[in-house]
Motif scaffolding. Structure first.
Motif, mmCIF file in Angstrom:
data_model
loop_
_atom_site.group_PDB
_atom_site.id
_atom_site.type_symbol
_atom_site.label_atom_id
_atom_site.label_comp_id
_atom_site.label_asym_id
_atom_site.label_seq_id
_atom_site.Cartn_x
_atom_site.Cartn_y
_atom_site.Cartn_z
ATOM 1 N N LEU A 1 10.077 14.210 -7.352
ATOM 2 C CA LEU A 1 10.025 12.979 -6.867
ATOM 3 C C LEU A 1 8.465 12.841 -6.939
ATOM 4 C CD1 LEU A 1 10.416 14.718 -3.264
ATOM 5 C CD2 LEU A 1 11.728 13.143 -4.328
ATOM 6 N N THR A 2 8.148 11.039 -7.057
ATOM 7 C CA THR A 2 6.612 10.391 -7.251
ATOM 8 C C THR A 2 6.504 10.152 -6.361
ATOM 9 O OG1 THR A 2 7.840 10.155 -10.093
ATOM 10 C CG2 THR A 2 5.286 8.784 -8.256
ATOM 11 N N ALA B 1 1.144 3.288 -13.777
ATOM 12 C CA ALA B 1 2.906 3.396 -14.273
ATOM 13 C C ALA B 1 3.177 3.292 -13.269
ATOM 14 C CB ALA B 1 3.311 4.951 -15.158
ATOM 15 N N THR B 2 2.904 3.864 -11.329
ATOM 16 C CA THR B 2 3.338 4.416 -10.279
ATOM 17 C C THR B 2 2.651 3.606 -9.264
ATOM 18 O OG1 THR B 2 2.926 6.164 -10.431
ATOM 19 C CG2 THR B 2 4.656 5.850 -11.459
ATOM 20 N N ALA B 3 1.819 2.936 -9.701
ATOM 21 C CA ALA B 3 0.679 1.963 -8.652
ATOM 22 C C ALA B 3 1.946 1.286 -7.765
ATOM 23 C CB ALA B 3 -0.796 2.007 -8.860
ATOM 24 N N PRO B 4 2.004 1.073 -5.926
ATOM 25 C CA PRO B 4 2.741 0.963 -5.752
ATOM 26 C C PRO B 4 1.671 -0.357 -5.702
ATOM 27 C CG PRO B 4 1.632 2.974 -4.508
ATOM 28 C CD PRO B 4 1.435 3.124 -5.633
ATOM 29 N N PRO C 1 15.548 3.126 2.659
ATOM 30 C CA PRO C 1 16.556 2.955 2.339
ATOM 31 C C PRO C 1 18.105 2.974 2.271
ATOM 32 C CG PRO C 1 14.724 3.454 1.087
ATOM 33 C CD PRO C 1 14.949 3.697 2.494
ATOM 34 N N GLU C 2 19.060 2.919 1.543
ATOM 35 C CA GLU C 2 20.117 3.732 2.013
ATOM 36 C C GLU C 2 20.215 5.313 1.243
ATOM 37 O OE1 GLU C 2 23.759 1.243 0.499
ATOM 38 O OE2 GLU C 2 24.622 3.458 1.075
ATOM 39 N N GLY C 3 21.130 5.953 2.338
ATOM 40 C CA GLY C 3 20.152 7.767 2.110
ATOM 41 C C GLY C 3 19.572 8.463 2.240
ATOM 42 N N THR C 4 18.126 7.295 3.164
ATOM 43 C CA THR C 4 17.321 8.035 3.844
ATOM 44 C C THR C 4 17.939 8.005 5.238
ATOM 45 O OG1 THR C 4 15.824 7.322 2.171
ATOM 46 C CG2 THR C 4 14.667 7.881 4.363
ATOM 47 N N LEU C 5 17.393 9.257 5.799
ATOM 48 C CA LEU C 5 17.583 9.705 7.095
ATOM 49 C C LEU C 5 16.845 8.729 8.188
ATOM 50 C CD1 LEU C 5 19.050 12.807 7.164
ATOM 51 C CD2 LEU C 5 19.961 10.991 6.409
ATOM 52 N N PRO C 6 17.098 8.055 9.227
ATOM 53 C CA PRO C 6 16.621 7.097 9.909
ATOM 54 C C PRO C 6 15.913 8.217 10.994
ATOM 55 C CG PRO C 6 18.630 7.309 11.198
ATOM 56 C CD PRO C 6 18.648 7.736 9.347
ATOM 57 N N LYS D 1 14.163 9.700 -8.787
ATOM 58 C CA LYS D 1 14.654 9.315 -10.064
ATOM 59 C C LYS D 1 14.228 7.949 -9.660
ATOM 60 C CE LYS D 1 18.055 12.474 -10.180
ATOM 61 N NZ LYS D 1 19.056 13.309 -10.445
ATOM 62 N N GLY D 2 13.072 7.411 -9.835
ATOM 63 C CA GLY D 2 12.666 5.477 -9.841
ATOM 64 C C GLY D 2 12.981 4.850 -9.690
ATOM 65 N N LYS D 3 13.726 5.187 -7.900
ATOM 66 C CA LYS D 3 14.290 4.980 -6.917
ATOM 67 C C LYS D 3 13.648 5.385 -5.880
ATOM 68 C CE LYS D 3 18.398 4.022 -4.048
ATOM 69 N NZ LYS D 3 17.596 4.779 -2.851
ATOM 70 N N ASN D 4 12.830 4.082 -4.689
ATOM 71 C CA ASN D 4 12.042 4.577 -3.817
ATOM 72 C C ASN D 4 13.488 5.150 -2.387
ATOM 73 O OD1 ASN D 4 9.746 3.555 -4.764
ATOM 74 N ND2 ASN D 4 9.509 1.642 -4.009
#
Lengths: 162, 103
Positions: B84-85, A35-38, A117-122, B52-55
């Motif tokens: 977190l996953t 389900a979660t393998a990138p 992504p947005e919301g993640t600190l650089p 929550k399902g978002k990277n």
């Protein structure tokens, strides 16, 4: 420890081992992995196989990077062991979408790049291998433009040889 | 088998700081073993951290990342108790995944 207690202890260990094995090979972890393998299909094979800093930046981001003093790099100036060099990058540039780490003198310059992504600190901290004394370049994508900062690391024992 | 990923995530003032340590050989393909044979490249290509399902963070790694790679990143928008996953996949198609709760 008496012999009898030792038996019991061994038996217990065996039971735990079997349970662990059943769990490891069972359905539950497999389902989670499926389900979660990138997805590695977007992995930029070409960018990771390009020698030279500027060529790699062009290959990865399709543009040239200009120098910026707003990128903070934290890494040792002398690394005793080139196999493990901690590198931390932080920036005050706005709207950062990506950070890349390049090691100028490695056979292939690109070591790692990160999607922010947005919301993640650089901010990112990572450990890299480097073959010899070399410049480490951090590239930051901010507002769609590429910026870079460079710092030299003196390596006394290389991390890429045998 | 125990998970190959060890994670510690701590929320403080709206910012979650995550540290992850993955057990992986990260062979570069340049190193020879004691018999002089080249050890083929074997390294993690992509590691993702999802909330929550978002990277919230995606690391694309090459063979120049150290053995047993360590990663630290920070992000906003998560709170204590959230799950977190963390997952990775390597160049041989092996993968692993684990979940962690923000403390």
């Amino acid at each position: 420890m008496t012999d009898q207690r030792r038996r019991g202890f061994l038996k217990g260990m065996l039971g735990a081992g079997v349970a662990g094995f059943a769990l490891g090979s069972g359905i539950v972890p497999l389902r989670v992995e499926a389900a979660t393998a990138p997805d590695a299909s977007d992995w930029p094979d070409k960018a990771f196989k390009t020698p030279g800093v500027d060529d790699t930046i062009a290959e990865l981001y399709g543009m040239e990077a200009s120098e910026s003093d707003k990128i903070t790099m934290d890494l040792p100036t002398i690394a005793q062991n080139g196999a493990v060099v901690p590198v931390t990058v932080e920036t005050s540039l706005p709207n950062v979408t990506g950070i890349a780490l390049l090691v100028a003198k490695n056979p292939n310059a690109l070591a790692a790049y990160f999607d922010v992504p947005e919301g993640t600190l650089p901010f990112v901290s990572n450990r890299l291998k480097m073959a010899e004394t070399t410049d480490v370049v951090a590239v930051v994508i901010s507002d769609g433009k590429a910026y870079k900062a460079t710092q030299n690391v003196k390596v006394t024992v290389g991390g890429c040889g045998g | 088998m125990a998970s190959s990923i060890r994670v510690r995530a701590v929320e403080n003032g709206g910012v979650t700081s995550l540290k992850a340590l993955v057990r992986h050989p990260m062979d570069s393909g340049f190193v020879k073993d004691s018999a002089g044979n080249v050890i083929p490249a074997h390294f993690i290509k992509v590691l993702t951290i999802a909330h929550k399902g978002k990277n919230v963070f995606v690391a694309n790694w090459g063979p120049a990342v150290s053995k047993d790679p360590f990663l630290e990143c920070r992000f906003e928008g998560a709170k204590k108790g959230d799950e977190l996953t963390i997952s990775w996949v390597d160049n041989e198609g092996e993968s692993d995944s684990t979940t962690a709760t923000i403390a």
